[in-house]
Design a protein around this motif. Structure first.
Motif, PDB file in Angstrom:
ATOM      1  N   GLU A  78      25.112  43.251 -47.934  1.00  0.00           N
ATOM      2  CA  GLU A  78      26.196  43.067 -49.108  1.00  0.00           C
ATOM      3  C   GLU A  78      27.295  43.752 -48.776  1.00  0.00           C
ATOM      4  O   GLU A  78      28.357  43.345 -48.964  1.00  0.00           O
ATOM      5  N   TYR A  79      27.269  44.964 -48.251  1.00  0.00           N
ATOM      6  CA  TYR A  79      28.436  45.690 -47.857  1.00  0.00           C
ATOM      7  C   TYR A  79      29.193  44.877 -46.832  1.00  0.00           C
ATOM      8  O   TYR A  79      30.642  44.873 -46.921  1.00  0.00           O
ATOM      9  N   GLN A  80      28.722  44.154 -45.830  1.00  0.00           N
ATOM     10  CA  GLN A  80      29.331  43.545 -44.782  1.00  0.00           C
ATOM     11  C   GLN A  80      30.194  42.488 -45.235  1.00  0.00           C
ATOM     12  O   GLN A  80      31.212  42.053 -45.181  1.00  0.00           O
ATOM     13  N   TYR A  84      26.927  54.803 -49.920  1.00  0.00           N
ATOM     14  CA  TYR A  84      26.986  54.238 -48.610  1.00  0.00           C
ATOM     15  C   TYR A  84      28.070  53.488 -48.451  1.00  0.00           C
ATOM     16  O   TYR A  84      28.630  53.572 -47.244  1.00  0.00           O
ATOM     17  N   ILE A  85      28.509  52.588 -49.432  1.00  0.00           N
ATOM     18  CA  ILE A  85      29.942  51.996 -49.393  1.00  0.00           C
ATOM     19  C   ILE A  85      30.837  52.570 -49.244  1.00  0.00           C
ATOM     20  O   ILE A  85      32.054  52.585 -48.258  1.00  0.00           O
ATOM     21  N   SER A  86      30.900  53.833 -50.082  1.00  0.00           N
ATOM     22  CA  SER A  86      32.039  54.795 -50.082  1.00  0.00           C
ATOM     23  C   SER A  86      32.155  55.472 -48.723  1.00  0.00           C
ATOM     24  O   SER A  86      33.316  55.441 -48.083  1.00  0.00           O
ATOM     25  N   ARG A  87      31.098  55.897 -48.073  1.00  0.00           N
ATOM     26  CA  ARG A  87      31.139  56.624 -46.855  1.00  0.00           C
ATOM     27  C   ARG A  87      31.488  55.729 -45.794  1.00  0.00           C
ATOM     28  O   ARG A  87      32.486  56.055 -44.891  1.00  0.00           O
ATOM     29  N   THR A  88      30.970  54.580 -45.572  1.00  0.00           N
ATOM     30  CA  THR A  88      31.134  53.541 -44.635  1.00  0.00           C
ATOM     31  C   THR A  88      32.902  53.123 -44.548  1.00  0.00           C
ATOM     32  O   THR A  88      33.310  52.980 -43.588  1.00  0.00           O
TER      33      THR A  88
END
Length: 644
Positions: A291-293, A323-327
């Protein structure tokens, strides 16, 4: 020329038609007539002496003058305070810096210089002296997040209390976590002392309200039980009707009215992206890499816009937020995301008070792993304990942050989502489908901006929501052409109506309603005489004729104008539609005239009836049979042949 005589009984005139001619009139009637003319002249003269009134202009001018006066008075007070109480001004600066309380004997000077003070709710106890009626009015905003204990210092110091808040948004999380045992101890002590003070002479209603003295009760709930006036702000300025429809239906009884008109296709307002699992392990804890991708690809596409929108990402789980914030922060284009998109990643718990043009939702759950039951309620219609109320508030807050678009990224079909979150996603899916079935703003008459507003009113009605699956709305419908196709005898103009609403009922019945907006100048005569009481009598003759013609074909008409929109146009239109459809359904049938015409058209096509060119009437084919001709048929009907 017919004459009239007048007779009187008990000093009241009666008028009787008289067959004989007479030129006389009784003295009593003459006196009444002269008195009427005298009073009419007097009243007319008095009205003529009334001054011209420009309400809007005068109101605007007064508002401007009051604003200037207020600014002048406040400026004068501040300057006077600084010039004549300079040492106190310096002391106040130091007091605020050190978070000390204002000196009681000097506070009156401060209040005089600063009649409007904006402060955190806790600052009242820390800075302002404890004195009753210290302020004329105290306003508490976001009151659902303020407990009674926090608000009491402000309440004591006020003459009038104005509380603003929303029960369906987050309450004070800290107080909800307070110890139940300690809270119950305080409650029992309050109850004990209250009964002692009242000598146990208290009714059960008062005792039940005494339970509101609870650290977990917000000041909004507390005041609601004793307020002498309350109202609801219905206008919604943030997003389009489709974006706020979920909150309006589920939490506010369809009362929210979006002010923004949607000028873009519904696909650019509500979008679902199904993330396909390619077999890789995409879930780690409560985070979803795939979903992030998909979200990342959409963010990069938004950066290419000439005017990139502001973007927020909301997810149910802290794991996915982290996870989204860090990536994203490790991404080469992070600065562009942050500066051009004003990008921020929220959970449903942390997004209150924030809004963005585009809100993306990463729902995380897959077919194999779905822990959304721990975040959202099982049933959107029921809330038992405080935890369930909090879960409902998550839905309302999280799904009402968007100004221009919501974009859902999901890793399994919508039908497989369970509980309240499944109901919520399917609601947006249904709104998307309904909006696609209804016309867009650019399909109405561009010369009539009120038609666009009328369309938006209709889309927000409870009627449109309830009948969403069985209605069709056709703008600028060429009803004259349509009727001419059905009725070969149609001799009226090529009428076109603003909206034709079709409601599909049981047993294949169709209820046809014409919705028209009547512009003031275009549809009324003697404009200077028209008002809300008499407007029905001032429709132009061609409008009345048009209405009667269409009614003769079985159509029902709702005419909307400035006089009958009401103070709540959406609710007014909805109520009129409900009344009309229910009335038509009681007649046990749809538009029987049109149904008959459709059957007639079918009979014409299949040769069961024929139009006689001489009399112009439609008659059974048997009327055109003649055994004396070679073909056994004639051009004219039997009745016309007999007249020869």
């Amino acid at each position: 020329m017919k004459k009239w005589t007048f007779s009187f009984a008990r000093e009241k005139p009666t008028f009787k038609r008289c067959r004989r001619r007479t030129s006389s009139i009784s003295p009593a009637c003459l006196i009444l007539l002269l008195e009427y003319l005298h009073r009419k002249g007097s009243i007319t003269a008095q009205f003529a002496q009334l001054p011209e009134i420009d309400y809007t202009g005068d109101k605007t001018e007064l508002e401007t003058l009051h604003a200037k006066k207020l600014a002048n008075v406040i400026d004068e007070r501040v300057i006077d305070f600084y010039e004549n109480h300079r040492s106190l001004a310096q002391s106040v600066k130091q007091i605020i810096k050190n978070k000390q309380q204002f000196p009681r004997d000097k506070f009156e000077y401060i209040k005089q210089a600063f009649p409007c003070i904006i402060a955190n709710i806790r600052d009242y106890a820390e800075y302002v002296p404890l004195e009753r009626d210290l302020f004329d009015i105290v306003i508490i905003d976001e009151a659902s997040q303020v407990s009674i204990a926090q608000a009491f210092p402000a309440i004591i110091r006020s003459k009038i209390l104005l509380v603003l808040g929303d029960q369906h948004q987050f309450s004070n999380v800290k107080t909800s976590q307070a110890s139940k045992a300690i809270n119950e101890t305080y409650l029992n002590e309050i109850r004990k002392r209250f009964l002692k003070a009242m000598a146990n002479n208290v009714d059960t209603d008062v005792l039940s309200r005494l339970r509101l003295f609870d650290i977990k009760t917000s000041i909004l709930t507390f005041v609601s039980a004793m307020a002498n006036y309350s109202t609801m702000l219905k206008k919604h300025f943030r997003g389009y009707p489709e974006l706020i429809d979920f909150s309006s239906e589920e939490f506010y009884e369809h009362q929210l009215q979006a002010v923004k008109l949607r000028g873009k296709p519904i696909d650019q307002v509500i979008e679902f992206t199904q993330v396909e699992d390619d077999g890789r392990v995409s879930l780690r804890g409560n985070s979803n890499e795939l979903e992030y991708q998909s979200i990342l690809a959409e963010l990069e596409a938004l950066l290419e816009h000439e005017e990139p929108p502001s973007v927020g990402i909301i997810t149910p789980f802290q794991d996915q937020q982290a996870y989204i914030s860090r990536t994203l922060r490790q991404h080469a284009r992070w600065r562009e995301f942050e500066e051009n998109l004003n990008l921020h990643v929220f959970t449903f718990d942390s997004c209150q008070g924030n809004e963005r043009d585009v809100i993306m939702y990463s729902m995380v759950a897959t077919k194999e792993r779905d822990r959304l039951w721990a975040i959202f309620p099982r049933n959107i219609k029921q809330a038992g304990d405080i935890e369930e109320v909090l879960r409902l508030q998550r839905l309302n807050v999280g799904f009402s942050r968007a100004k221009e678009k919501v974009h859902f990224f999901i890793s399994k079909p919508i039908d497989e989502f369970q509980g309240a979150i499944g109901e919520s996603l399917r609601h947006f899916e249904r709104v998307l489908a309904v909006a696609k079935a209804l016309p867009e703003v650019d399909e109405v008459d561009p010369k009539s901006p009120m038609e666009a507003k009328l369309l938006q009113y209709f889309k927000q009605t409870r009627f449109a929501t309830e009948y969403a699956d069985c209605i069709e709305l056709l703008p600028q419908f060429p009803i004259g052409d349509y009727l001419r196709q059905l009725d070969p005898t149609y001799q009226h103009p090529d009428y076109k109506v603003d909206f034709l609403l079709k409601v599909f009922g049981d047993e294949d019945h169709i209820y046809n309603i014409i919705i028209e907006y009547d512009g003031f100048k275009e549809h009324f005569s003697h404009l200077e005489e028209v008002d809300a009481e008499n407007y029905r009598s001032y429709y132009k003759a061609e409008d009345i004729e048009r209405e009667k013609v269409l009614e003769s074909y079985g159509y029902h008409m709702i005419r909307v104008n400035r006089f009958n929109l009401g103070s709540d146009p959406i609710e007014t239109l909805s109520s009129r539609l409900y009344r009309m459809v229910r009335g038509m359904m009681k007649e046990k049938g749809g538009n029987r005239v049109l149904e008959g015409m459709s059957q007639m058209q079918k009979d014409l096509a299949e040769g069961r009836i024929k139009k006689c060119p001489k009399c112009g009437k439609l008659k059974p084919i048997t009327e055109f049979r003649d055994p004396n001709t070679k073909t056994g048929k004639t051009r004219h009907c039997s009745a016309c042949r007999k007249r020869r």
